[in-house]
Write an enzyme that holds these catalytic residues in place. Structure first.
Site, short mmCIF file in Angstrom:
data_model
loop_
_atom_site.label_atom_id
_atom_site.label_comp_id
_atom_site.label_asym_id
_atom_site.label_seq_id
_atom_site.Cartn_x
_atom_site.Cartn_y
_atom_site.Cartn_z
N ASN A 1 0.85 -1.18 0.00
CA ASN A 1 0.00 0.00 0.00
C ASN A 1 0.89 1.24 0.00
OD1 ASN A 1 0.56 -0.92 2.74
ND2 ASN A 1 -0.91 0.57 3.51
N ILE A 2 0.45 2.24 -0.73
CA ILE A 2 1.20 3.48 -0.88
C ILE A 2 0.24 4.62 -0.57
CG2 ILE A 2 2.57 4.92 -2.45
CD1 ILE A 2 2.90 2.28 -4.17
N GLU A 3 0.43 5.25 0.59
CA GLU A 3 -0.47 6.31 1.01
C GLU A 3 -0.01 7.67 0.49
OE1 GLU A 3 -2.01 4.18 5.11
OE2 GLU A 3 -0.72 5.93 5.28
N ASN A 4 -0.90 8.64 0.63
CA ASN A 4 -0.63 10.00 0.19
C ASN A 4 -1.31 10.95 1.16
OD1 ASN A 4 -1.28 12.51 -1.59
ND2 ASN A 4 0.20 11.33 -2.77
N ALA A 5 -0.73 12.13 1.36
CA ALA A 5 -1.33 13.12 2.25
C ALA A 5 -2.75 13.47 1.79
CB ALA A 5 -0.47 14.38 2.32
N TYR B 1 -5.59 11.68 1.01
CA TYR B 1 -5.93 10.27 1.24
C TYR B 1 -6.50 9.49 0.06
CZ TYR B 1 -5.12 11.46 6.16
OH TYR B 1 -4.57 11.87 7.33
N CYS C 1 -3.83 0.73 -2.83
CA CYS C 1 -3.76 -0.49 -2.02
C CYS C 1 -2.72 -1.46 -2.59
CB CYS C 1 -5.12 -1.16 -1.98
SG CYS C 1 -6.41 -0.16 -1.21
N GLU D 1 -2.96 -4.63 -3.17
CA GLU D 1 -3.50 -5.54 -4.19
C GLU D 1 -3.45 -4.89 -5.57
OE1 GLU D 1 -6.08 -6.08 -0.41
OE2 GLU D 1 -4.94 -4.50 -1.39
N CYS E 1 -10.40 -4.23 0.30
CA CYS E 1 -11.45 -3.21 0.30
C CYS E 1 -12.34 -3.39 -0.93
CB CYS E 1 -10.82 -1.81 0.32
SG CYS E 1 -10.06 -1.30 -1.23
#
Length: 133
Positions: free
Chosen positions: A42-46, A48, A53, A55, A86
């Site tokens: 998973n690679i998040e970002n400020a 959101y 994800c 997958e 999700c």
């Protein structure tokens, strides 16, 4: 690749996840029908909603390499219980492999296995596009 090797690979990806906001790492290992394996985190970002994800990262890597047929995916988290994909990932994976085997691992590496059709009964696919008015 054996299932145990695929599980270990998915779990090894947890430390590569970029999740500074949720602190909820997810690792994935996707096996193609030809035996090729692709990983994702998973690679998040400020901002959101811009995050991705694990997958979909694994699928994107495989699809970018020209693969379209998939056998199974192992999804690892550091939770006591099993975390399933999700809704967005369910629809994304269904597009390419409605019969995909989905194996979810908890923090101990114990597995719970589903099929895509179990996770997304009545999933939206090309048949829905054919029946438009």
């Amino acid at each position: 690749m054996t299932l145990d090797e695929l599980k270990r690979l998915a779990m090894s990806m947890l430390d590569k996840a970029y999740c500074p906001y949720s602190h909820f790492p997810v690792g994935a290992a996707l096996e193609c029908e030809d035996g090729s394996v692709f990983t994702g985190v998973n690679i998040e970002n400020a901002s959101y909603p811009v995050g991705t994800c694990a997958e979909r990262t694994a699928f994107g890597n495989a699809i970018s390499a020209g693969h379209r047929s998939f056998k199974r995916i192992v999804i690892a988290t550091r939770t006591k219980d099993y975390s399933s994909p999700c809704g967005m990932c369910r629809q994304f994976m269904y597009e390419f492999s409605p019969d995909l085997e989905v194996i979810c691992l908890n923090e101990k590496g114990d597995a719970k296995t589903y099929t895509m059709r179990e996770l997304l009964p009545g999933g939206f696919d090309t048949a829905n596009l054919q029946s438009r008015i």
